[in-house]
Design an enzyme around this catalytic site. Sequence first.
Site, short mmCIF file in Angstrom:
data_model
loop_
_atom_site.label_atom_id
_atom_site.label_comp_id
_atom_site.label_asym_id
_atom_site.label_seq_id
_atom_site.Cartn_x
_atom_site.Cartn_y
_atom_site.Cartn_z
N THR A 1 -3.43 5.68 3.90
CA THR A 1 -2.17 6.25 3.43
C THR A 1 -2.33 7.00 2.11
O THR A 1 -1.49 7.85 1.78
CB THR A 1 -1.09 5.17 3.27
OG1 THR A 1 -1.60 4.09 2.49
CG2 THR A 1 -0.66 4.63 4.61
N LYS B 1 0.83 -1.21 0.00
CA LYS B 1 0.00 0.00 0.00
C LYS B 1 0.86 1.26 0.00
O LYS B 1 0.43 2.32 -0.47
CB LYS B 1 -0.98 -0.01 1.17
CG LYS B 1 -0.35 -0.12 2.56
CD LYS B 1 0.05 1.19 3.16
CE LYS B 1 0.79 0.98 4.46
NZ LYS B 1 1.22 2.26 5.08
#
Length: 335
Positions: A250, A193
């Site tokens: 994020t 990610k």
Amino acid sequence: MSRIVVLGAGAWGTAIALSLSRRGGHEVTLWAHNAEEARVINGARENTLFLPGFPLPADLAVTAEMTPIESADILVSVIPSEFLRSTLQRVKSHLHNGQFVVSATKGIEKETYLRMTQVISETLEPAGLLLSIGAFSGPSFAIEVAQGQPTAVTVAFSDPQIAILIQQEFSSETLRLYSSTDVIGVELGGALKNVIAIAAGVAAGVGLGHNSTAALITRGIAEITRLAVACGGRRETLAGLSGTGDLVLTCTGSLSRNRTVGQALGQGRKLPEILESLGGKVAEGVLTTRAALGLARDQGIEMPITEQMELILEKGKDPREAIRELMLRPGKGEH
């Protein structure tokens, strides 16, 4: 009472140590990589470099000595991926059979393409150690964990009873853990990610809007899932906290170092200057990008967003051209 040592006194390691210490019922030690770092933190009774503004409880020990490691029941490894192997070489003679090792580092080793639990196993098990090794990951900015804001993550061990044990040892009114046996999926979700977060930052840096971010997140989870499943992870894990949950955080949160790096790249700044401005903090996605592509090539998996991020990071490719090429790829079915 469990004796817990958090290996790594960066922002995330300090936040985990704070959470465990506030929970009560444990003897918690934050282990710094050298005596000077430990001295500075102890002198201020807060981590002024990596997590300022959060006084350490009196019963939270900070040290660079090996004695707490020797007596620990649980070790939480928060060592950056590029330093993990060398750090483990330093401490392995002080470990003993039966310890639980929880990896909370979100990365892939650059040259070997190994996940962090694999690096731990490969480094420690030849020494004859019998350890239980698992992973801890999810949407969790260090500063918000330090603030005591409600946070949910996943802890994974191949043995479900050990995952439940760590779940019970770490859970508190501000930190909720879900247990899993999918170590591969949890680790790869957390590591990969970061690459997509750099891409989301790039999109923001060049001035793209919410449509673009939504597309990046959705197609990002698609390519993360392809690789994780090919490596033996489970699709449902990537739809959970350590996959989609962490990716959304994020890619959209201003506290994300990886997104910050991408945004600066999108604004035309150079990578060395950007990394220097982080003040010693680590954006794992920069190193993970190349490792992720190496792993993907080994598995025969296509990762177009990750490929463009490598060209931007390694070759200085114009971010606008990278986005253009992603948009002009041949049309495909969504699934």
